[in-house]
Design an enzyme around this catalytic site. Structure first.
Site, short mmCIF file in Angstrom:
data_model
loop_
_atom_site.label_atom_id
_atom_site.label_comp_id
_atom_site.label_asym_id
_atom_site.label_seq_id
_atom_site.Cartn_x
_atom_site.Cartn_y
_atom_site.Cartn_z
N ASN A 202 0.87 -1.17 0.00
CA ASN A 202 0.00 0.00 0.00
C ASN A 202 0.91 1.22 0.00
OD1 ASN A 202 -1.49 2.21 0.71
ND2 ASN A 202 -2.68 1.17 2.28
N CYS A 207 -5.43 3.91 -4.27
CA CYS A 207 -6.84 3.52 -4.33
C CYS A 207 -7.06 2.13 -4.88
CB CYS A 207 -7.63 4.52 -5.17
SG CYS A 207 -7.43 6.21 -4.64
N HIS A 454 -11.69 1.96 1.27
CA HIS A 454 -10.69 0.91 1.20
C HIS A 454 -11.06 0.03 0.02
CE1 HIS A 454 -7.57 -1.47 2.95
NE2 HIS A 454 -8.32 -2.55 2.94
#
Length: 1107
Positions: A202, A207, A454
């Site tokens: 991440n 996104c 998320h």
């Protein structure tokens, strides 16, 4: 990937923000709420029990009289943890209510605690629950971020308006719904070991990218084609999409830990948070595929993208009464399917191919036949082997002028049959021999609200029954229920665990739901789910990645051994000459740009000197090293030479002596004296009387500052004695008149003072390491010809200069022009320069807006006229400084505009079916009556004596008729529509028993087994007389709305109170229903006209004339 970083206070609405940790200790008693039993303590990849969840309701009485800035709820317990709501009744430095979920006992929890929760916060609308405002998010709570939520939850103006229904009898009702998710052994979990797959790192703000990349990687035919794209060892991954993707896929296939994506995002130019916020997953998919398609041309894998993902449909228009048909074939790589109003994928396909009738005002112009009634639609010629379905979970809401997320339940099957019902989705040209039966391969999920959330994906790589969840770095095994049913969205009802306490069923909105589906055609699956091994990967790629792995290991080893080494940074005269006047102007050197040595701590400094002799060719006996010191005024200067005794010590010991601050570096200045033949000689003896000074020369004509050398001077000597030496350094005649200045400091402001040439260096307080700047003496008359005639003015300029990027507020993403300015410029200086750049005579017509460094958007409020003192104030955003300003050119001067209020008013013509939007600009102290008078001069009235009124319309209901004497300053047209209309004659002559009622259009919709009333169209008032029946009123309504008999016959009529319809018969006396004359929330009692919403949209024209 989670996009909700802690954010600043003036974020746009809905952006999440971390509030400063409270120093309050927890003295609350936990309050019992309805909660699920604790979930079993299991790792996430095993089938888990439903997580603990709960709803907590908080009634806050006397809300408007709360004086404290912060207000905490009682403590409630979910998942064995204590929580509370933190609320800022007057906003957390914004004009919105601010609301957060807080870990109540964070101050007393053990070191390193953390917990993960999904939650929603709501302000309940006590008149009509439909208008309750609910926002949801999720967060990993920890000691640093112990509260999380929404700084701009809802506008204070809306909250405190008693007509809105949020504050009733000065009581506010707040709800929190919390689901606690277990994170067990998160950091020790090994995805590769547990599942055979690795995740993607991440890297912040990427996104939906990680989910999409995992989905594409797990289409083996696609991966094989990517490996077979020709790349060479000379390509750089950050500049080549094929190589970056090959590298990423290779690492996903062979690495043991999660893989980074930075090279790939750089390769296609989306290396900022902004790029991902401006686009969606469909655009990223297209960018990737188009660029790969382009690079595949002329190679062995040409056409792969089309073969896998391209399908075709036919758009047709067919005339009903004449023999004419127009068709157009189009290709698609993915299909966008409606979620709203569709319960599953098949319903979306039905809607996709729905036939539209072109008739009435909307007839089709068929070439030789003129205007004709026609049918318009889409049918599919062929579907691709890999079918990508984009579900429209995000939509633009025109009423609220914002994007909203649709969390409705939407089902999708494991097997999708697109040949169903006799092939109703297929065109006549479709090849019926191809069996369009698809099996589900991946489900891409978004969890959270529209402004953050998320992203993760459920994939079954081999189409077996085993699903896997790819959630950034973490890959877990999942069952089919998790991947399918739990991603349908909608609401779920949690079972009652304490029936005696709260009997209302707890319906919980599902935060996570699918937004993209990938299906693979059964007949092609063996070809697509093929074998990909090492022989598919180019040799140079394997070599490159092996090398990368070795470098990674080397860095890892270096890091592990760092405590055994000292970094020594050595600055020399060459570094000072190379940097001063180019990279730096103040102090002497940037230590990050000098030669650096990594030396074992136990080695003595004398041994290190031998390494320096080899590196720089300076014999050991000619080297003298000085330690640097940070002074109290934050400057950094050579302080003293190392002693012979110190040079016998280890470098590790010296590092500790030199650095009071714990810093792994030893910073040194190497003094080397050169003889007449420019060869190194022994450094001169240094006594306490000798001072080492550094000299910079300034040329005002060239605006140039450079390092020219250093000298030892006697503290009892005077500057006048060294002038000829300085002139020689600068290349001047020996007797040139020069001025000397001492550069003292530059933070927070520049301090540079003249040196008296006739007093001693000691009297001028000069010491080792000081900097003297000098320049030619200028005659007074010639100082005018230079921008910065002396050293202090030049250093002041350099310290404060700022390149500002100006952007037009209408195009906030692109720079329009750049100007070099001083941070000390006043407001007037800045607008004057901008006006000059734009060729504008009147700088007061320039309005500026600052930049929000976090959202990368203009701030919502522009800068007021002379509202800030200096340019530096315009560029600062909390603890960050920006270099962007937005400008507008106004039609009137800003000071004048600030005294005015601007309103957008929609004028509804009495007889024509048209609406014109007028922009009205009046002094703030004006009244509604003034607005009406102004409108009368602009609009076309049905007769000269017509009277106008101003209404507030919201969600197709009339909430207010503005009294003519109401001040316009507080009227908000941002959320509500202001409507102006003529007052009908019948309303002017109301009899004592006549009633003026609200009439609204509505339709019914069933969602989650609940009937909902949806209003649409234009609401209006109607006069009803005592004893009048519905039949009589219907005649008047039909005439007013000019509805054809055939359509009107299908309409139903109902009395609605608080959203409940009571259907009326023609013989019913309507006035008897509307008994209470001044009911609170009059807009919630109305005569409802139930019919389908198929009326053509009214013509809207924007009138740009501004008063």
């Amino acid at each position: 990937m989670t996009v909700m970083a802690p954010a600043p206070i003036d974020q746009q609405e809905d952006e999440e923000m971390l509030v400063p940790q409270s120093d309050l200790t927890d003295n609350h008693q936990p309050m019992e709420v309805v909660a699920q039993p604790e979930a079993a303590n299991t790792v996430e990849n095993q089938p888990v029990e439903d997580p603990p969840s709960s709803r907590f309701t908080w009634r806050i009485e006397n809300f408007s009289r709360l004086n404290a800035k912060k207000h905490y709820s009682e403590v409630f317990v979910v998942g064995g943890y204590k929580w509370r709501i933190l609320l800022f009744p007057k906003g957390n430095n914004v004009d919105h209510l601010s609301m957060y979920l807080d870990v109540a006992d964070s101050a007393s929890l053990p070191y390193g605690w953390s917990r993960y929760a999904q939650f929603s916060l709501a302000v309940v609308n006590q008149i009509h629950n439909k208008y309750s405002i609910r926002k949801d998010t999720q967060h990993q709570f920890n000691a640093r971020e112990s509260d999380w939520g929404f700084t701009s939850f809802m506008p204070l103006g809306e909250l405190y308006d008693p007509c809105r229904g949020y504050l009733v009898n000065d009581t506010l009702i707040v709800e929190a719904e919390v689901v606690v998710r277990r994170i067990v052994d998160y950091w020790t979990y090994d995805s590769k070991k547990e599942t055979g797959y690795v995740g993607l790192k991440n890297q912040g703000a990427t996104c939906y990218m990680n989910s999409l990349l995992q989905t594409l990687y797990h289409i083996p035919y696609f991966r094989k084609a990517v490996y077979h794209m020709p790349t060479t060892e000379n390509d750089m991954p950050s500049g080549s999409i094929p190589l970056a993707l090959q590298s990423l896929f290779y690492k996903l296939q062979y690495s043991d830990s999660s893989v980074a994506t930075k090279e790939l995002t750089k390769s296609f130019g989306w290396d900022t948070h902004d790029s991902f916020m401006q686009h969606d997953v469909q655009e990223l998919n297209r960018v990737l595929c188009e660029k790969l398609e382009d690079k595949m041309k002329g190679t062995v894998v040409e056409g792969t993208i089309q073969q896998l993902f391209e399908g075709h449909h036919m758009n047709y228009i067919e005339c009903i009464n004449v023999d004419y048909k127009s068709t157009r074939k189009e290709s698609f790589y993915d299909l966008q399917l409606d979620v709203k109003g569709c319960h599953d994928v098949y319903a979306s396909f039905d809607k996709y191919v729905e036939v539209e009738r072109l008739e009435g005002d909307n007839k089709y112009h068929a070439e030789q036949y003129g205007l004709q009634d026609a049918k318009k639609g889409v049918l599919f010629i062929d579907f691709p082997p890999v079918l990508q379905l984009q579900l429209k979970r995000f939509e633009y809401d025109f009423m609220r002028d914002t994007m909203v997320k649709i969390n409705d339940r939407y089902e999708f099957p494991l097997q999708l049959d697109l040949d169903r019902d006799g092939g109703k989705y297929l065109s006549p040209d479709a090849d019926r021999r191809v069996r369009n039966l698809y099996t589900l391969h991946s489900v891409l999920v978004h969890s959270g609200g529209v402004h953050g959330g998320h992203y993760y994906a459920f994939i079954r790589p081999t189409l077996s029954d085993q699903w896997y969840k790819f959630d950034d770095e973490r890959v877990t095994k999942e069952d089919m229920k998790r991947a399918l049913e739990e991603q349908y969205g909608g609401e779920e009802e949690l079972p009652q665990t304490n029936p005696g306490f709260n009997n209302t069923p707890f319906k919980f909105t599902k935060y996570s739901n699918a937004y993209m589906l990938v299906y693979i055609r059964e007949s092609d699956k063996d070809k697509i789910i093929c074998n990909v091994d090492e022989k598919d990967i180019a040799e140079h790629l394997r070599e490159r990645l092996k090398k990368e792995q070795e470098e990674k290991e080397h860095k890892k080893k270096e890091k592990a051994e760092a405590h055994l080494y000292t970094i020594i940074k050595v600055a020399r005269d060459d570094d000072l000459a190379g940097q001063i006047g180019k990279d730096i102007y103040f102090d002497l050197v940037d230590h990050d740009k000098v030669r650096s040595f990594r030396i074992q701590k136990q080695i003595t400094f004398n041994v290190f000197k031998e390494e320096i002799a080899k590196e720089f060719g300076i014999p050991v006996q000619f080297q003298r090293f000085w330690l640097w010191a940070k002074r109290q005024n934050h400057t950094y200067r050579p302080n003293r030479p190392l002693t012979p005794l110190e040079e016998t010590q280890s470098v590790g010991t010296l590092r500790e002596v030199s650095n009071k601050v714990h810093n792994a570096e030893l910073r040194l200045f190497l003094e080397v004296e050169l003889g007449l033949d420019l060869r190194p000689i022994a450094p001169p003896d240094k006594t306490k009387e000798d001072i080492l000074l550094f000299f910079k020369h300034y040329n005002p004509e060239k605006e140039e500052l450079r390092f020219v050398g250093r000298l030892f001077v006697k503290s009892t000597g005077k500057p006048i004695e060294i002038l000829s030496k300085l002139n020689k350094m600068a290349g001047y005649a020996p007797d040139e008149e020069i001025n000397l200045y001492e550069e003292i400091k530059f933070e927070p402001s520049v301090m540079c003072e003249p040196i008296d040439k006739k007093i001693t260096f000691r009297a001028s307080q000069l010491e080792d390491g000081d900097i003297v700047c000098f320049q030619k003496s200028l005659p007074v008359e010639s100082t005018e010809q230079f921008r910065y005639p002396d050293v202090p003015s030049f250093l002041e300029y350099v310290h404060n200069r700022q390149i500002v990027h100006f952007r037009s507020l209408e195009k906030p993403k692109e720079d329009d022009f750049c100007l070099e300015m001083s941070r000390l410029y006043t407001y007037d200086d800045v607008v004057e320069r901008v006006a000059q750049q734009l060729g504008l005579n009147d700088p007061s017509k320039i309005r500026l807006t600052s930049h929000n460094c976090y959202s990368q958007q203009p701030k919502p409020q522009p800068i007021k006229y002379r509202g800030v003192d200096h340019l530096s104030d315009m560029l600062v955003h909390y603890n960050q400084t920006s270099d962007i300003l937005y400008y507008e050119v106004l039609d009137i001067p800003l000071p004048e505009l600030q005294g005015l209020k601007t309103l957008k008013v929609a004028f509804h013509h009495a007889t024509k079916d048209e609406v014109v939007i007028h922009t009205i600009r009046l002094p703030k102290q004006s009244t509604v009556g003034d607005v009406i008078n102004d409108l009368k001069t602009k609009v076309e009235l049905s007769h000269p004596d017509a009277e106008l009124r101003l209404l507030e319309v919201f969600y197709h209901k009339i909430y207010k008729i503005f009294p003519p004497n109401e001040k316009i300053e507080n009227i908000n047209d941002q959320y509500w529509t202001l409507r102006a209309e003529e007052i009908p004659e019948e309303e002017k002559n109301l009899g004592p028993n006549d009633r003026l009622i609200h009439v609204y259009h509505f339709t019914k919709e069933t969602a989650q087994n609940q009937m909902q009333i949806l209003n649409f169209g234009e609401p209006f008032f109607l006069v009803i007389h005592e004893g009048e029946t519905l039949a009589e009123i219907k005649v008047r309504i039909q005439k007013k709305l000019q509805v054809p008999d055939e359509d009107f016959a299908k309409w139903k009529f109902a009395f609605l109170s608080l959203g409940r319809p009571e259907y009326l018969q023609d013989s019913d006396i309507v006035s008897s229903r509307f008994q209470r004359r001044d009911v609170y929330g009059a807009w919630e009692q109305y005569l409802g006209l139930e019919h389908s919403d198929n009326a053509p949209k009214r013509a809207y024209a924007a009138n740009q004339d501004v008063t």
